[in-house]
Design a protein around this motif. Structure first.
Motif, PDB file in Angstrom:
ATOM      1  N   GLU A   1       3.889  13.453  -2.196  1.00  0.00           N
ATOM      2  CA  GLU A   1       3.722  14.391  -1.085  1.00  0.00           C
ATOM      3  C   GLU A   1       2.661  13.884  -0.110  1.00  0.00           C
ATOM      4  O   GLU A   1       2.821  13.970   1.105  1.00  0.00           O
ATOM      5  CB  GLU A   1       3.351  15.789  -1.592  1.00  0.00           C
ATOM      6  CG  GLU A   1       3.359  16.799  -0.458  1.00  0.00           C
ATOM      7  CD  GLU A   1       2.953  18.194  -0.883  1.00  0.00           C
ATOM      8  OE1 GLU A   1       2.418  18.353  -2.002  1.00  0.00           O
ATOM      9  OE2 GLU A   1       3.157  19.128  -0.097  1.00  0.00           O
ATOM     10  N   THR A   2       1.584  13.343  -0.657  1.00  0.00           N
ATOM     11  CA  THR A   2       0.551  12.796   0.215  1.00  0.00           C
ATOM     12  C   THR A   2       1.107  11.650   1.040  1.00  0.00           C
ATOM     13  O   THR A   2       0.844  11.550   2.239  1.00  0.00           O
ATOM     14  CB  THR A   2      -0.645  12.315  -0.628  1.00  0.00           C
ATOM     15  OG1 THR A   2      -1.162  13.435  -1.325  1.00  0.00           O
ATOM     16  CG2 THR A   2      -1.726  11.728   0.245  1.00  0.00           C
TER      17      THR A   2
ATOM     18  N   VAL B   1       0.845  -1.197   0.000  1.00  0.00           N
ATOM     19  CA  VAL B   1       0.000   0.000   0.000  1.00  0.00           C
ATOM     20  C   VAL B   1       0.883   1.252   0.000  1.00  0.00           C
ATOM     21  O   VAL B   1       0.634   2.207  -0.731  1.00  0.00           O
ATOM     22  CB  VAL B   1      -0.953   0.010   1.220  1.00  0.00           C
ATOM     23  CG1 VAL B   1      -1.656   1.347   1.347  1.00  0.00           C
ATOM     24  CG2 VAL B   1      -1.980  -1.103   1.093  1.00  0.00           C
ATOM     25  N   ALA B   2       1.954   1.196   0.804  1.00  0.00           N
ATOM     26  CA  ALA B   2       2.857   2.353   0.861  1.00  0.00           C
ATOM     27  C   ALA B   2       3.514   2.591  -0.492  1.00  0.00           C
ATOM     28  O   ALA B   2       3.657   3.738  -0.936  1.00  0.00           O
ATOM     29  CB  ALA B   2       3.923   2.129   1.936  1.00  0.00           C
TER      30      ALA B   2
ATOM     31  N   ARG C   1       2.283   1.852  -3.429  1.00  0.00           N
ATOM     32  CA  ARG C   1       1.323   2.409  -4.385  1.00  0.00           C
ATOM     33  C   ARG C   1       0.967   3.842  -4.026  1.00  0.00           C
ATOM     34  O   ARG C   1       0.778   4.688  -4.910  1.00  0.00           O
ATOM     35  CB  ARG C   1       0.088   1.519  -4.465  1.00  0.00           C
ATOM     36  CG  ARG C   1       0.421   0.256  -5.253  1.00  0.00           C
ATOM     37  CD  ARG C   1      -0.587  -0.841  -5.022  1.00  0.00           C
ATOM     38  NE  ARG C   1      -1.910  -0.458  -5.438  1.00  0.00           N
ATOM     39  CZ  ARG C   1      -3.015  -0.835  -4.806  1.00  0.00           C
ATOM     40  NH1 ARG C   1      -2.943  -1.573  -3.733  1.00  0.00           N
ATOM     41  NH2 ARG C   1      -4.175  -0.465  -5.256  1.00  0.00           N
ATOM     42  N   ALA C   2       0.885   4.126  -2.732  1.00  0.00           N
ATOM     43  CA  ALA C   2       0.596   5.497  -2.322  1.00  0.00           C
ATOM     44  C   ALA C   2       1.729   6.423  -2.778  1.00  0.00           C
ATOM     45  O   ALA C   2       1.491   7.494  -3.343  1.00  0.00           O
ATOM     46  CB  ALA C   2       0.433   5.570  -0.808  1.00  0.00           C
TER      47      ALA C   2
ATOM     48  N   SER D   1       1.610   7.036  -6.437  1.00  0.00           N
ATOM     49  CA  SER D   1       0.538   7.849  -6.996  1.00  0.00           C
ATOM     50  C   SER D   1       0.614   9.301  -6.520  1.00  0.00           C
ATOM     51  O   SER D   1       0.222  10.201  -7.256  1.00  0.00           O
ATOM     52  CB  SER D   1      -0.820   7.183  -6.764  1.00  0.00           C
ATOM     53  OG  SER D   1      -1.516   7.779  -5.731  1.00  0.00           O
ATOM     54  N   ASP D   2       1.151   9.566  -5.327  1.00  0.00           N
ATOM     55  CA  ASP D   2       1.293  10.958  -4.889  1.00  0.00           C
ATOM     56  C   ASP D   2       2.296  11.024  -3.739  1.00  0.00           C
ATOM     57  O   ASP D   2       1.959  10.746  -2.596  1.00  0.00           O
ATOM     58  CB  ASP D   2      -0.072  11.502  -4.442  1.00  0.00           C
ATOM     59  CG  ASP D   2      -0.007  12.970  -4.017  1.00  0.00           C
ATOM     60  OD1 ASP D   2       1.105  13.497  -3.808  1.00  0.00           O
ATOM     61  OD2 ASP D   2      -1.079  13.571  -3.888  1.00  0.00           O
TER      62      ASP D   2
ATOM     63  N   LEU E   1       4.129  11.230   2.037  1.00  0.00           N
ATOM     64  CA  LEU E   1       4.926  11.841   3.100  1.00  0.00           C
ATOM     65  C   LEU E   1       4.039  12.386   4.207  1.00  0.00           C
ATOM     66  O   LEU E   1       4.277  12.156   5.390  1.00  0.00           O
ATOM     67  CB  LEU E   1       5.746  13.006   2.533  1.00  0.00           C
ATOM     68  CG  LEU E   1       7.083  12.680   1.887  1.00  0.00           C
ATOM     69  CD1 LEU E   1       7.606  13.900   1.165  1.00  0.00           C
ATOM     70  CD2 LEU E   1       8.076  12.221   2.941  1.00  0.00           C
ATOM     71  N   ALA E   2       2.996  13.093   3.800  1.00  0.00           N
ATOM     72  CA  ALA E   2       2.112  13.720   4.780  1.00  0.00           C
ATOM     73  C   ALA E   2       1.413  12.674   5.636  1.00  0.00           C
ATOM     74  O   ALA E   2       1.030  12.946   6.763  1.00  0.00           O
ATOM     75  CB  ALA E   2       1.091  14.608   4.076  1.00  0.00           C
ATOM     76  N   LEU E   3       1.243  11.473   5.096  1.00  0.00           N
ATOM     77  CA  LEU E   3       0.575  10.421   5.859  1.00  0.00           C
ATOM     78  C   LEU E   3       1.549   9.673   6.760  1.00  0.00           C
ATOM     79  O   LEU E   3       1.162   8.742   7.461  1.00  0.00           O
ATOM     80  CB  LEU E   3      -0.100   9.431   4.910  1.00  0.00           C
ATOM     81  CG  LEU E   3      -1.296   9.986   4.147  1.00  0.00           C
ATOM     82  CD1 LEU E   3      -1.796   8.972   3.128  1.00  0.00           C
ATOM     83  CD2 LEU E   3      -2.409  10.355   5.106  1.00  0.00           C
ATOM     84  N   GLY E   4       2.817  10.066   6.701  1.00  0.00           N
ATOM     85  CA  GLY E   4       3.787   9.438   7.589  1.00  0.00           C
ATOM     86  C   GLY E   4       4.470   8.225   6.988  1.00  0.00           C
ATOM     87  O   GLY E   4       5.129   7.463   7.688  1.00  0.00           O
ATOM     88  N   ILE E   5       4.301   8.023   5.681  1.00  0.00           N
ATOM     89  CA  ILE E   5       4.994   6.912   5.027  1.00  0.00           C
ATOM     90  C   ILE E   5       6.449   7.318   4.805  1.00  0.00           C
ATOM     91  O   ILE E   5       6.705   8.388   4.268  1.00  0.00           O
ATOM     92  CB  ILE E   5       4.311   6.578   3.682  1.00  0.00           C
ATOM     93  CG1 ILE E   5       2.922   5.996   3.955  1.00  0.00           C
ATOM     94  CG2 ILE E   5       5.148   5.600   2.873  1.00  0.00           C
ATOM     95  CD1 ILE E   5       2.062   5.836   2.713  1.00  0.00           C
ATOM     96  N   PRO E   6       7.407   6.484   5.237  1.00  0.00           N
ATOM     97  CA  PRO E   6       8.817   6.837   5.040  1.00  0.00           C
ATOM     98  C   PRO E   6       9.192   6.617   3.572  1.00  0.00           C
ATOM     99  O   PRO E   6       9.635   5.535   3.177  1.00  0.00           O
ATOM    100  CB  PRO E   6       9.558   5.878   5.968  1.00  0.00           C
ATOM    101  CG  PRO E   6       8.641   4.744   6.188  1.00  0.00           C
ATOM    102  CD  PRO E   6       7.249   5.198   5.931  1.00  0.00           C
TER     103      PRO E   6
END
Ligand code: ATP
Ligand code: MG
Lengths: 298, 261
Positions: free
Chosen positions: A176-177, A166-167, A169-170, A173-174, A179-184
């Protein structure tokens, strides 16, 4: 019937190998918007590492695992040390940088392993065949098909079912998003490149088993997977895999059924055939089978 | 809980966008940050959450303290891990991912078990998301996407939530729903920093508010004080002395303010 089956199976295994290579290109592109022109050298590195590890007396399976991991780590290191500092630069800069990295790797491989052609070790006699439905199939090509399919299945499970997937694919796809969600995002890049390197090595090792020779030009094989990337649509993992398999099958069937009718000209027609398909696609459907419209860069 | 003091931010090493911003979000309260386009609201949030890097921006002065810890130099993922989540301007739903995958993307910082619990809570609070869990998030309406973006930010179990213009582009009825949601989150004990251009909505949910113009806080007070303030009534709530909207004067005022500063 048996010729047809033989050709189809060897086409499928070649196609699976193309799919592994092309998938590596695509996941790297999707995650980090880098078009990795050093991919072929990663593939060659994996094949040579396998030969050396087997030569050092490691059991075949252990050597395989070690070669895959080593190539994955090499790919992750290339990303971390060379490409990470380039984030935010124009696409052509990263292209030039990966071409440079590729030529450095090619020289290193040449220095380390020299110009001679070597055979890829196999745990069975290289001419072993298995009989299926009246056709005798080369063990090497069945093994390539099996291992490649298993790797692809594992990849899609990872991407669909795990947190890392999931990380990934996130991030693709975006960024900055993500990063903002806390994905390293940095670690996701590393994981992506590691996987791509691992797939490249797997492809290199089985390619080496097929024609049974490995030399420093093995890296150029990655270019033959390139049509799969375009036909599949640069940003679609599924599409790329499907296109890779299809083009592999078409290439081998073409070699078996079309080449003989083309006389002297037909000797290597199968090798250009995927490119013909690719050019047709570029004309008729430039975004590939499953690609999105925004991707028109390459 | 969150203390921003004297913050200066520069983009591309030359453009000074925040010129000494000071803000305070006390624990359990909702604070609004208002201001016109380009005032630096989003930049303030980026500075708090470690997102300046990818915009080639840098904090050149000042502090951001979250629970007494300096976060100004931290990476985005450790800030989220520390309990500070945000919903970015424009919702930024991951359109190719399903609703559920969007939620899970917000759960990196927590364990698998907490993520599962988070999903349950999200579906309980947002029935519409439960109905659409397998659908691609891109097919949700604007209001549903806003709910998804907020639900996704909650997945990391934050203690402080930053919201960047959650009412942007939504119909008045949906803006009302977003306001209700913010109130109910605050009732659950969440501290909130709400960035808005819709001052009426923001002042209806916040206890305090600051007004940012041109990279400086020009006004600060309780929501009531600001709602009663002549200037704010006129230029942010669009209410003249007689309760009538006067857009021409708003424009004029903004132009003048730019000139002066
Ligand atoms: N990446 C960037 N590079 C350079 N300048 C930027 C960048 N991002 C924002 N700015 C500038 O910084 C200033 C503040 O922008 P910011 O997005 O923080 O404002 P805002 O208050 O959020 O506005 P809006 O209400 O329109 O969202 C603007 O002048 C903008 O042009
Ligand atoms: Mg903004």
């Amino acid at each position: 019937m048996s010729t047809w089956l033989q050709l189809t199976v060897s086409g499928l295994s070649l196609g699976t190998i193309y799919a592994l290579i092309a998938l590596g290109f695509v996941v790297i592109y999707r995650a980090s918007a880098v078009f990795n022109f050093a991919h072929g050298e990663l593939l060659a590195f994996g094949a040579f590492a396998m030969i050396s590890l087997c030569g050092a007396g490691l059991p075949w399976g252990v050597a395989l695992a070690a070669a895959l991991v080593a190539t994955g780590l090499l790919a992750a290191a290339v990303e971390r040390l060379v490409l990470r500092p380039m984030i935010g630069r124009p696409v052509f800069v990263t292209i030039i940088v990966t071409i440079f990295v590729g030529s450095v790797l090619r020289s290193v491989i040449f220095i380390a392993w020299g110009p001679q052609t070597r055979g890829m070790p196999t745990p069975w006699d290289p001419l072993t065949t298995v009989d299926v439905a009246g056709a005798s199939l080369l063990m090497n090509s069945v093994a390539a098909l099996g291992a490649g399919a298993a790797a692809l299945a594992a990849f899609f499970l990872l991407v669909r079912r795990t947190k890392l997937g999931v990380a990934m694919r996130a991030t693709a796809s975006d960024q900055e998003t993500a990063l903002a969600l806390g994905i390293p995002v940095g670690r996701v890049f590393a994981a992506t490149w590691f996987l791509a390197g691992l797939f490249a090595a797997l492809a290199g090792i089985f390619l080496g088993m097929f024609p049974r020779n490995v030399d420093t030009n093995l890296g150029f094989v990655a270019l033959r997977a390139f049509p799969a990337v375009i036909v599949g649509g640069l940003d679609s993992a599924w599409g790329t895999v499907l296109a890779g398999v299809l083009l592999g099958v078409l290439e081998v069937l073409c070699q078996g059924y079309v080449n003989p009718y083309l006389g002297e000209f037909g000797r290597n027609f199968h090798a250009v055939f995927p490119y013909v398909v690719m050019i047709l696609f570029l004309i008729v459907k430039p975004h590939g089978l499953f690609g999105t419209r925004e991707v028109e860069r390459v | 809980m969150l203390k921003v003091s004297n913050l200066e931010v520069v983009y591309h090493q030359v453009v000074l966008v925040l010129k000494g911003v000071t803000l305070h979000v006390p624990r359990g309260e909702t604070v609004a940050l208002l201001g016109p386009n380009g005032a630096g609201k989003t930049t303030t949030l980026r500075a708090i959450t470690g997102l300046l890097d990818i915009h080639d921006g840098r904090i050149t002065k000042g502090h951001v303290r979250f629970d007494g810890r300096e976060v100004a130099e931290q990476k985005a993922d450790s800030i989220v891990g520390g309990g500070l989540a945000q919903v970015m301007e424009g919702r930024r739903v991951l359109v190719e991912l399903s609703v559920e995958e969007n939620l899970l993307a917000g759960a990196w910082a927590v364990s698998r078990r907490e993520a599962a619990e988070g999903l349950e809570r999200a579906y309980e609070r947002f029935g519409i998301l439960a109905d659409r869990r397998r659908q691609q998030a891109g097919y949700l309406s604007g209001g549903e996407q806003q709910m998804l973006a907020i639900a996704r930010a909650l997945m990391s179990r934050p203690r402080l939530l930053l919201l960047d213009e959650p009412s942007l582009g939504l119909a008045p009825r949906i803006v009302g729903e977003v306001a209700d949601l913010i109130r109910s989150l605050a009732d659950d004990g969440l501290s909130i920093l709400l960035v808005e251009q819709n001052a009426a909505m923001a002042l209806s949910v916040a206890s305090r508010a600051s007004i940012l113009e041109n990279g400086r806080v020009v006004h600060e007070g309780t929501a009531e004080e600001l709602a009663d303030d002549e200037d704010v009534r006129e230029f942010y709530l669009g209410l003249g002395g007689d309760g009538q909207t006067d857009y021409r004067r708003i424009k004029h005022y903004r132009r003048r303010r730019r000139w002066l500063s």
